[in-house]
Design a protein around this motif. Structure first.
Motif, PDB file in Angstrom:
ATOM      1  N   ARG A  88       0.848  -1.200   0.000  1.00  0.00           N
ATOM      2  CA  ARG A  88       0.000   0.000   0.000  1.00  0.00           C
ATOM      3  C   ARG A  88       0.874   1.236   0.000  1.00  0.00           C
ATOM      4  O   ARG A  88       1.811   1.325   0.766  1.00  0.00           O
ATOM      5  CB  ARG A  88      -0.843   0.064   1.283  1.00  0.00           C
ATOM      6  N   GLU A  89       0.494   2.205  -0.794  1.00  0.00           N
ATOM      7  CA  GLU A  89       1.211   3.474  -0.775  1.00  0.00           C
ATOM      8  C   GLU A  89       0.496   4.515   0.073  1.00  0.00           C
ATOM      9  O   GLU A  89       0.959   5.647   0.168  1.00  0.00           O
ATOM     10  CB  GLU A  89       1.408   3.993  -2.200  1.00  0.00           C
ATOM     11  N   MET A  90      -0.622   4.129   0.666  1.00  0.00           N
ATOM     12  CA  MET A  90      -1.333   5.019   1.583  1.00  0.00           C
ATOM     13  C   MET A  90      -2.176   4.172   2.524  1.00  0.00           C
ATOM     14  O   MET A  90      -2.528   3.038   2.204  1.00  0.00           O
ATOM     15  CB  MET A  90      -2.199   6.028   0.831  1.00  0.00           C
ATOM     16  N   GLU A  91      -2.489   4.721   3.666  1.00  0.00           N
ATOM     17  CA  GLU A  91      -3.322   4.029   4.642  1.00  0.00           C
ATOM     18  C   GLU A  91      -4.795   4.171   4.272  1.00  0.00           C
ATOM     19  O   GLU A  91      -5.228   5.254   3.847  1.00  0.00           O
ATOM     20  CB  GLU A  91      -3.094   4.590   6.045  1.00  0.00           C
ATOM     21  N   PRO A  92      -5.568   3.109   4.449  1.00  0.00           N
ATOM     22  CA  PRO A  92      -6.995   3.179   4.105  1.00  0.00           C
ATOM     23  C   PRO A  92      -7.744   4.310   4.809  1.00  0.00           C
ATOM     24  O   PRO A  92      -8.594   4.962   4.207  1.00  0.00           O
ATOM     25  CB  PRO A  92      -7.528   1.811   4.539  1.00  0.00           C
ATOM     26  N   ARG A  93      -7.423   4.557   6.056  1.00  0.00           N
ATOM     27  CA  ARG A  93      -8.152   5.589   6.814  1.00  0.00           C
ATOM     28  C   ARG A  93      -7.896   7.001   6.295  1.00  0.00           C
ATOM     29  O   ARG A  93      -8.709   7.896   6.491  1.00  0.00           O
ATOM     30  CB  ARG A  93      -7.801   5.513   8.293  1.00  0.00           C
ATOM     31  N   SER A  94      -6.764   7.209   5.643  1.00  0.00           N
ATOM     32  CA  SER A  94      -6.442   8.558   5.169  1.00  0.00           C
ATOM     33  C   SER A  94      -7.367   9.007   4.038  1.00  0.00           C
ATOM     34  O   SER A  94      -7.493  10.208   3.785  1.00  0.00           O
ATOM     35  CB  SER A  94      -4.985   8.636   4.725  1.00  0.00           C
ATOM     36  N   ASP A 108      -2.824  -2.219 -18.193  1.00  0.00           N
ATOM     37  CA  ASP A 108      -3.875  -1.628 -17.358  1.00  0.00           C
ATOM     38  C   ASP A 108      -3.264  -0.523 -16.506  1.00  0.00           C
ATOM     39  O   ASP A 108      -2.226  -0.712 -15.889  1.00  0.00           O
ATOM     40  CB  ASP A 108      -4.490  -2.709 -16.467  1.00  0.00           C
ATOM     41  N   ASP A 109      -3.912   0.637 -16.481  1.00  0.00           N
ATOM     42  CA  ASP A 109      -3.395   1.749 -15.668  1.00  0.00           C
ATOM     43  C   ASP A 109      -4.085   1.814 -14.308  1.00  0.00           C
ATOM     44  O   ASP A 109      -3.865   2.745 -13.556  1.00  0.00           O
ATOM     45  CB  ASP A 109      -3.519   3.071 -16.410  1.00  0.00           C
ATOM     46  N   PHE A 110      -4.920   0.826 -14.005  1.00  0.00           N
ATOM     47  CA  PHE A 110      -5.618   0.718 -12.721  1.00  0.00           C
ATOM     48  C   PHE A 110      -6.420   1.972 -12.394  1.00  0.00           C
ATOM     49  O   PHE A 110      -6.472   2.427 -11.257  1.00  0.00           O
ATOM     50  CB  PHE A 110      -4.642   0.356 -11.595  1.00  0.00           C
ATOM     51  N   GLY A 111      -7.031   2.534 -13.413  1.00  0.00           N
ATOM     52  CA  GLY A 111      -7.925   3.676 -13.236  1.00  0.00           C
ATOM     53  C   GLY A 111      -7.225   5.019 -13.141  1.00  0.00           C
ATOM     54  O   GLY A 111      -7.881   6.038 -12.905  1.00  0.00           O
ATOM     55  N   LEU A 115      -3.446   4.803  -5.147  1.00  0.00           N
ATOM     56  CA  LEU A 115      -4.262   3.597  -5.269  1.00  0.00           C
ATOM     57  C   LEU A 115      -3.845   2.803  -6.510  1.00  0.00           C
ATOM     58  O   LEU A 115      -3.705   1.576  -6.452  1.00  0.00           O
ATOM     59  CB  LEU A 115      -5.743   3.945  -5.328  1.00  0.00           C
ATOM     60  N   ALA A 116      -3.622   3.476  -7.629  1.00  0.00           N
ATOM     61  CA  ALA A 116      -3.195   2.795  -8.853  1.00  0.00           C
ATOM     62  C   ALA A 116      -1.857   2.081  -8.639  1.00  0.00           C
ATOM     63  O   ALA A 116      -1.691   0.925  -9.037  1.00  0.00           O
ATOM     64  CB  ALA A 116      -3.103   3.782 -10.014  1.00  0.00           C
ATOM     65  N   ASN A 117      -0.913   2.772  -7.995  1.00  0.00           N
ATOM     66  CA  ASN A 117       0.384   2.155  -7.712  1.00  0.00           C
ATOM     67  C   ASN A 117       0.247   0.953  -6.784  1.00  0.00           C
ATOM     68  O   ASN A 117       0.896  -0.081  -6.987  1.00  0.00           O
ATOM     69  CB  ASN A 117       1.340   3.170  -7.086  1.00  0.00           C
TER      70      ASN A 117
END
Length: 176
Positions: free
Chosen positions: A51-57, A96-99, A78-80
């Motif tokens: 994950r490159e970020m925390e879900p809560r953020s 795929d660029d994952f959106g 999110l894409a990364n």
């Protein structure tokens, strides 16, 4: 007598306009909360090391004006994260660029909506409809990735588990 009738008619038009504006704002907030929940649930399914970020953020997207900047960050991170998770699971994702591109278009459309507030109402409405359409389309794309992630647990891949505290927590518990 004639002025009183005119004043009543104005009040009815004002009430109708307030109802429409209120309904539109309610719809936008509901789409935004659904969007945030979708992204949060997707991030929870990605192993913490990828994950490159925390879900809560993601919930900081509820902060007006800040969300216009932060959404670009969320889309990119999110894409990364999705790409990293797909690679670790050795899943096919040719080109795929994952959106990412749709997310950037969506974020930019919301900027145009914010900047066109002083322009003709029709321009703002049309751009707002495009932005809402992009948001729904992006959300559906991310939901597709989430469904694929749900089919196979990260534990089955690398022995690494998802963040149990985040996965079982109520995202609304700290908002009250």
């Amino acid at each position: 007598m004639r002025c009183a009738v005119f004043a009543d008619a104005m009040d009815q038009h004002e009430v109708a306009r307030l109802f429409l504006v209120g309904s539109a704002l309610f719809f936008i907030v509901m789409v935004l909360v659904t969007y945030i929940l979708n992204i949060t649930r997707t991030l929870i399914l990605i192993a913490p090391s990828r994950r490159e970020m925390e879900p809560r953020s993601v919930w900081s997207l509820l902060v007006p004006v800040h969300n216009l900047f932060f959404n670009y960050f969320v889309v990119s991170r999110l894409a990364n994260s999705l790409e990293s998770e797909y690679r670790s699971r050795k899943w096919e994702f040719r080109g795929d660029d994952f959106g990412r591109l749709l997310g950037i278009v969506m974020s930019t459309a919301w900027w145009v909506v914010a900047l066109s507030q002083r322009q003709a109402a029709l321009v703002t409405l049309l751009v707002g409809l495009v932005a809402m359409g992009c948001t729904i389309s992006y959300g559906l794309r991310i939901a597709g990735y989430r469904r694929r992630l749900e089919t196979e647990s990260p534990r089955e891949i690398s022995g690494e588990s998802i963040d149990e505290e985040v996965a079982t927590s109520n995202p609304f518990e700290n908002l009250a």
